[in-house]
Design an enzyme around this catalytic site. Structure first.
Site, short mmCIF file in Angstrom:
data_model
loop_
_atom_site.label_atom_id
_atom_site.label_comp_id
_atom_site.label_asym_id
_atom_site.label_seq_id
_atom_site.Cartn_x
_atom_site.Cartn_y
_atom_site.Cartn_z
CB SER A 178 3.67 -19.44 -16.91
OG SER A 178 3.68 -18.12 -16.73
CG HIS A 206 4.80 -23.56 -18.44
ND1 HIS A 206 4.69 -24.23 -17.19
CD2 HIS A 206 5.49 -22.43 -17.99
CE1 HIS A 206 4.55 -23.22 -16.26
NE2 HIS A 206 5.55 -22.22 -16.75
CE LYS A 237 7.80 -24.32 -14.93
NZ LYS A 237 9.27 -23.84 -14.62
#
Length: 386
Positions: A178, A206, A237
């Site tokens: 990250s 991610h 996300k």
């Protein structure tokens, strides 16, 4: 008074350039936001595909709330497990190529619950030193023995695995890191897990939606599949909504349903969110154009910032950290960008190691080439002034 001690500790953090505070958005999440009443071009969101304010997801959430209400009312194991939850879990499992999946309220709760349920006293966790804080907390909560290996150092990990003779073995790693933006060597890690009879727990917060064919994540990126992989991804996300899931063999999911405290002892997420996420999953699968645009923006940024005094760290993902080093300088650069109407977060210890303070630039498919040019120009201006 204990409050004096707390204030002294906060004052010390401020002196070191480590004090954190919140800013309030008064606009939807997008590259162009309003913060504390001022407009900014933002490069600090994890909304990698620009779905957080997508009209189809808004409509799906509205329809879901109309049909299912706004709250689940109970834990999944009581009477808070709704049809939309169940259907989304099935869709997610198929999407990432695993037999079963389980929804969690957040990625943090997924990591805490899963690691604690899978290993305990007498077992060993092997962890990359740059793993996310939630994975670090999870391995401590599990009460298993913890062994950490240097970032991405497969050779060191192999030595540690070879020296461990008893108990369950669990290798845990971010898939896309990250704060650095690089991708873990999952193929090599899996080979070691197969050789030394270990599980591989991959946190793809991610990577899901962004990397791999159709955005199916880091396993798809490397073309790997194994019963040994326990796969976690977040849904707030690239998916643009909220929550997380773990995908694994059915026996692993059944174990989590029975032993993952952060699943058993918490209220289920609103079912309307699962309705929106089902729609998001379709947009991700159809989002090759978004991912191609994002890839072009990444190349544009890296080319444009190649001659700065601060270096971009190696990364092919939407996370593009600009290594500054000094905490105060990172803060100054972030503040100077804000003065130019550009929002980029300064990341400092303990989130990253000492001496590696950085600007964490994150790109979204919702950015335009002109947006990236504006950031490149501003950073070159600041470099000339420094």
């Amino acid at each position: 008074m204990p409050f004096i001690q707390l204030q002294n500790e906060l004052d010390e953090r401020a002196t070191l350039g480590l004090l954190r505070s919140r800013r309030t958005l008064s606009s939807p999440q997008s590259p162009h936001i309003i913060v504390d009443g001022k407009p900014y071009l933002a490069f600090c969101s994890n909304d990698y595909l620009g779905l957080a304010n997508h009209p189809q997801l808004i409509a799906a959430l509205q329809q879901g709330a109309q049909q299912w209400g706004v709250g689940a009312g109970a834990a999944h194991l009581v009477n808070g497990h709704f049809d939309p939850h169940h259907q989304l879990e099935q869709q997610l499992a198929v999407f990432v190529g695993k037999p079963a999946a389980l929804l969690f309220s957040t990625g943090y709760m997924a990591n805490l619950g899963a690691v604690q349920a899978l290993v305990g006293k007498g077992d060993t966790v092997f962890a990359d030193k740059l793993n996310h804080a939630s994975l670090n907390d999870a391995m401590l909560l599990s009460r298993a023995e913890v062994t950490r290996y240097r970032h991405g150092d497969v050779a060191q990990l192999e030595k540690q695995l070879a020296q461990t003779r008893s108990g369950r073995k669990l290798v845990i790693t971010d898939a896309v890191f990250s704060m650095d933006g690089d991708i873990a060597p999952l193929r090599e890690l899996l080979a070691l897990c197969e050789q030394y009879d270990a599980w591989l727990y991959a946190d793809d917060a991610h990577g899901f939606g962004v990397v791999g064919e159709q955005g199916r994540g880091s396993m798809a990126h490397f073309g790997i599949a194994s019963e040994r992989i326990v796969y976690m991804a977040t849904l707030g996300k690239a998916a643009g909504v909220s929550g997380a899931f773990i995908a694994a063999e059915q026996v692993v999911i059944d174990t989590l349903v029975n032993h993952a405290h952060s699943y058993v002892y918490t209220t289920a997420t609103p079912p309307a969110l699962s309705v929106a996420l089902s729609q998001s999953l379709q947009l991700i699968a159809q989002g090759d154009g978004l991912r191609m645009h994002l890839k072009k923006l990444i190349a544009q940024l890296r080319n444009g910032l190649s001659d700065l005094p601060w270096q971009l760290m190696p990364s092919d993902t939407a996370i593009q950290p600009l290594l500054v080093g000094d905490n105060q300088l990172a803060l100054k650069l972030s503040e100077s960008l804000r003065g130019r109407g550009i929002w980029v977060a300064a990341i400092r210890p303990p989130t990253v190691p000492q001496g590696t303070a950085r600007l964490r630039i994150t790109l979204s498919a919702a950015h335009s080439a002109a947006d990236v040019d504006q950031l490149i120009g501003a950073l070159h201006e600041l470099a000339q002034e420094s």
